[in-house]
Design a protein around this motif. Structure first.
Motif, PDB file in Angstrom:
ATOM      1  N   LYS A 230       1.498 -11.390   5.495  1.00  0.00           N
ATOM      2  CA  LYS A 230       1.551 -10.034   6.644  1.00  0.00           C
ATOM      3  C   LYS A 230       2.812  -9.384   5.325  1.00  0.00           C
ATOM      4  O   LYS A 230       2.784  -8.397   5.705  1.00  0.00           O
ATOM      5  CB  LYS A 230       1.683 -10.314   7.743  1.00  0.00           C
ATOM      6  CG  LYS A 230       2.185  -9.142   8.476  1.00  0.00           C
ATOM      7  CD  LYS A 230       0.118  -8.431   8.605  1.00  0.00           C
ATOM      8  CE  LYS A 230       0.506  -7.258   8.776  1.00  0.00           C
ATOM      9  NZ  LYS A 230      -1.504  -6.612   9.042  1.00  0.00           N
ATOM     10  N   GLU A 233       2.333  -7.938   1.862  1.00  0.00           N
ATOM     11  CA  GLU A 233       0.850  -7.342   2.666  1.00  0.00           C
ATOM     12  C   GLU A 233       1.782  -5.825   2.661  1.00  0.00           C
ATOM     13  O   GLU A 233       1.676  -4.692   1.987  1.00  0.00           O
ATOM     14  CB  GLU A 233      -0.060  -7.324   3.574  1.00  0.00           C
ATOM     15  CG  GLU A 233      -1.199  -6.016   4.128  1.00  0.00           C
ATOM     16  CD  GLU A 233      -2.119  -6.366   4.671  1.00  0.00           C
ATOM     17  OE1 GLU A 233      -2.289  -5.170   5.626  1.00  0.00           O
ATOM     18  OE2 GLU A 233      -2.235  -7.706   5.241  1.00  0.00           O
ATOM     19  N   ARG A 237       1.411  -2.254   0.140  1.00  0.00           N
ATOM     20  CA  ARG A 237       1.024  -0.883   1.333  1.00  0.00           C
ATOM     21  C   ARG A 237       2.498   0.246   0.912  1.00  0.00           C
ATOM     22  O   ARG A 237       2.577   0.891   0.846  1.00  0.00           O
ATOM     23  CB  ARG A 237       0.492  -1.671   2.315  1.00  0.00           C
ATOM     24  CG  ARG A 237       0.203  -0.198   2.641  1.00  0.00           C
ATOM     25  CD  ARG A 237      -0.326  -0.220   4.518  1.00  0.00           C
ATOM     26  NE  ARG A 237       0.966  -0.501   5.271  1.00  0.00           N
ATOM     27  CZ  ARG A 237       0.941  -0.515   6.313  1.00  0.00           C
ATOM     28  NH1 ARG A 237      -0.339  -0.463   7.229  1.00  0.00           N
ATOM     29  NH2 ARG A 237       2.014  -0.653   6.962  1.00  0.00           N
ATOM     30  N   ASN A 277      -3.702 -16.778   0.418  1.00  0.00           N
ATOM     31  CA  ASN A 277      -3.497 -15.555   1.343  1.00  0.00           C
ATOM     32  C   ASN A 277      -2.425 -14.125   0.418  1.00  0.00           C
ATOM     33  O   ASN A 277      -2.444 -13.820   0.748  1.00  0.00           O
ATOM     34  CB  ASN A 277      -2.441 -16.351   2.149  1.00  0.00           C
ATOM     35  CG  ASN A 277      -3.414 -17.154   2.683  1.00  0.00           C
ATOM     36  OD1 ASN A 277      -5.459 -16.970   2.529  1.00  0.00           O
ATOM     37  ND2 ASN A 277      -3.354 -18.334   3.778  1.00  0.00           N
ATOM     38  N   LEU A 280      -4.439 -11.766  -1.970  1.00  0.00           N
ATOM     39  CA  LEU A 280      -5.433 -11.159  -0.821  1.00  0.00           C
ATOM     40  C   LEU A 280      -4.685 -10.500   0.032  1.00  0.00           C
ATOM     41  O   LEU A 280      -5.290  -8.814   0.338  1.00  0.00           O
ATOM     42  CB  LEU A 280      -6.028 -11.908   0.567  1.00  0.00           C
ATOM     43  CG  LEU A 280      -8.048 -13.308   0.474  1.00  0.00           C
ATOM     44  CD1 LEU A 280      -7.870 -13.669   1.380  1.00  0.00           C
ATOM     45  CD2 LEU A 280      -8.776 -11.805   0.060  1.00  0.00           C
ATOM     46  N   ALA A 281      -3.136 -10.375   0.139  1.00  0.00           N
ATOM     47  CA  ALA A 281      -1.951  -9.263   0.881  1.00  0.00           C
ATOM     48  C   ALA A 281      -2.068  -8.713   0.149  1.00  0.00           C
ATOM     49  O   ALA A 281      -2.042  -6.827   0.508  1.00  0.00           O
ATOM     50  CB  ALA A 281      -1.132  -9.998   1.339  1.00  0.00           C
ATOM     51  N   LEU A 283      -4.405  -6.996  -2.013  1.00  0.00           N
ATOM     52  CA  LEU A 283      -5.551  -6.141  -1.861  1.00  0.00           C
ATOM     53  C   LEU A 283      -5.729  -5.816  -1.219  1.00  0.00           C
ATOM     54  O   LEU A 283      -6.151  -4.227  -0.598  1.00  0.00           O
ATOM     55  CB  LEU A 283      -6.740  -7.495  -2.061  1.00  0.00           C
ATOM     56  CG  LEU A 283      -7.728  -8.291  -3.766  1.00  0.00           C
ATOM     57  CD1 LEU A 283      -8.400  -8.878  -3.148  1.00  0.00           C
ATOM     58  CD2 LEU A 283      -7.796  -7.361  -4.323  1.00  0.00           C
ATOM     59  N   LYS A 284      -5.536  -5.911   0.194  1.00  0.00           N
ATOM     60  CA  LYS A 284      -5.453  -5.511   1.436  1.00  0.00           C
ATOM     61  C   LYS A 284      -4.397  -4.101   1.496  1.00  0.00           C
ATOM     62  O   LYS A 284      -5.198  -2.948   1.964  1.00  0.00           O
ATOM     63  CB  LYS A 284      -4.834  -6.677   2.892  1.00  0.00           C
ATOM     64  CG  LYS A 284      -6.526  -7.404   3.207  1.00  0.00           C
ATOM     65  CD  LYS A 284      -5.572  -8.323   4.375  1.00  0.00           C
ATOM     66  CE  LYS A 284      -5.943  -9.335   4.081  1.00  0.00           C
ATOM     67  NZ  LYS A 284      -6.173 -10.145   5.611  1.00  0.00           N
ATOM     68  N   ALA A 285      -3.214  -4.578   1.249  1.00  0.00           N
ATOM     69  CA  ALA A 285      -2.298  -3.882   1.151  1.00  0.00           C
ATOM     70  C   ALA A 285      -2.705  -2.164   0.530  1.00  0.00           C
ATOM     71  O   ALA A 285      -2.562  -1.107   0.708  1.00  0.00           O
ATOM     72  CB  ALA A 285      -0.994  -4.280  -0.184  1.00  0.00           C
ATOM     73  N   ALA A 287      -5.631  -1.542  -0.351  1.00  0.00           N
ATOM     74  CA  ALA A 287      -7.123  -0.831   0.285  1.00  0.00           C
ATOM     75  C   ALA A 287      -6.612  -0.090   1.299  1.00  0.00           C
ATOM     76  O   ALA A 287      -7.400   1.328   2.053  1.00  0.00           O
ATOM     77  CB  ALA A 287      -8.019  -1.892   1.449  1.00  0.00           C
ATOM     78  N   ALA A 288      -5.246  -0.128   1.797  1.00  0.00           N
ATOM     79  CA  ALA A 288      -4.941   0.181   3.452  1.00  0.00           C
ATOM     80  C   ALA A 288      -4.247   1.822   2.708  1.00  0.00           C
ATOM     81  O   ALA A 288      -4.337   3.107   3.040  1.00  0.00           O
ATOM     82  CB  ALA A 288      -4.106  -0.515   3.536  1.00  0.00           C
ATOM     83  N   SER A 291      -7.423   3.846   1.692  1.00  0.00           N
ATOM     84  CA  SER A 291      -7.988   4.411   2.782  1.00  0.00           C
ATOM     85  C   SER A 291      -6.962   5.967   3.273  1.00  0.00           C
ATOM     86  O   SER A 291      -7.240   7.275   4.396  1.00  0.00           O
ATOM     87  CB  SER A 291      -8.064   4.066   4.162  1.00  0.00           C
ATOM     88  OG  SER A 291      -6.643   2.972   4.512  1.00  0.00           O
TER      89      SER A 291
END
Length: 333
Positions: A230, A233, A237, A277, A280-281, A283-285, A287-288, A291
């Motif tokens: 986390k 991420e 981000r 993990n 993936l963090a 990738l999530k960062a 994507a956020a 958006s």
């Protein structure tokens, strides 16, 4: 000059029990507050019962570091806010050099003390060390800390200096400037919101200073440990959000593109090390970030200072050139 030392707390009774006594003992020039971020433990009752001189502000929900301070500071009147993590041990006379500087230097808006490692007191601490900077691509580093390399404090940074960012672990700011900048960006939740606030202050023409005469010790990682996905991420981000808001227009898209490529390389490194993990963090960062791009872009101010970095790529200097110490880095401007 009225000073408020404000400690943001979330389920931190043990930390308050350990570190609040030093803050109370050595902060006679200030009013000490605990701003509780909707804790579910009994930390508020503990402070109320054991520290009658400490004022308590209770936030309605946990909105992270950024939102937590923004909400709490609406209820605190002071000329200077000292935002102090609950895992900070302060030292005798830590406030006086900072108060003197604010009194004598009207353009100084933000100040950071020397931050040393509580667990290894001869060394600088990760979150701030002897003052922060960023490279062209938004990677933060400090005098005394580049990536995970911490320097021993041998007095090499015992000089007051203008810096680019001050650590949120122990962050002094004029209340008028905090209000002018509308505080921290709550969309960050936690991590790098202090760098964003400092960058916005610099774009407004304010100065940020490091004062070595003021010294504190920081545990670090008390909320999110360094290896927590986390944390990865949020850092990735928020760095992209910060760049979008504050980069000079001529550099914006070029720097964002290079930064995304570097993030991709970091993601591959995580995969090769089996840290799925953290991959993936990232990738999530991203994507956020995509958006929120349009909403975030609208936060850009009318002016962005073009000189914001002191070295082009700290990644290249550290991983390719193998530079480990800040004073060696200066040669590679």
């Amino acid at each position: 000059m009225k000073v408020a030392v404000v400690i943001l707390n979330w389920n931190g009774k043990q930390l308050l029990e350990q570190f609040l006594p030093s803050v109370v003992q050595f902060s006679k020039e200030a009013t000490v507050y605990v701003a509780d971020n909707a804790s579910t433990d009994d930390s508020v009752a503990f402070v109320s019962a054991n520290f009658p001189t400490v004022s308590i502000v209770v936030n309605s929900t946990n909105t992270g570091y950024a939102g937590g301070y923004n909400e709490a500071l609406q209820h605190i009147e002071a000329d200077i806010y000292a935002l102090v993590n609950s895992d900070i041990e302060v030292t005798e006379n830590w406030l006086q050099p900072i108060i003197n500087t604010f009194q004598n230097e009207p353009t100084t808006a933000i100040i950071q003390p020397k931050i040393l490692d509580f667990k290894n007191k001869d060394y600088f601490e990760y979150a701030g060390a002897a003052g922060g900077f960023i490279d062209q691509y938004g990677y933060p580093f400090c005098r005394g800390r580049i990536f995970d390399t911490l320097e021993k404090d041998n007095g090499q940074y015992d000089s007051n200096q203008e810096i680019f960012w001050a650590s949120g672990a122990c962050f002094f700011i004029r209340s008028a400037v905090y209000k002018e900048l509308n505080g921290f960006d709550t969309s960050f939740f936690a991590h790098q919101e202090e760098i964003d606030l400092c960058w916005r202050a610099i774009n407004k023409g304010y100065s940020i200073q490091y004062l070595f005469e003021s010294k504190v010790y920081h545990v670090g990682g008390a909320t999110l440990q360094q290896g927590n996905p986390k944390k990865t991420e949020l850092n990735f981000r928020n760095s992209l959000l910060m760049l979008t808001k504050n980069l000079p227009e001529k550099d914006l898209y070029k720097v964002l593109f290079i930064r995304m490529v570097l993030d991709g390389i970091a993601g591959i490194q995580f995969l090769l090390k089996g840290k799925f993990n953290h991959f993936l963090a990232i990738l999530k960062a991203h994507a956020a970030f995509y958006s929120r791009y349009s909403e975030n872009f609208k936060k850009r101010s009318d002016f962005q200072r073009s000189e914001y970095y002191i070295t082009k790529s700290i990644v290249y200097s550290y991983f390719v050139k193998k530079i480990r110490f800040f004073n060696d880095l200066i040669m590679f401007k």
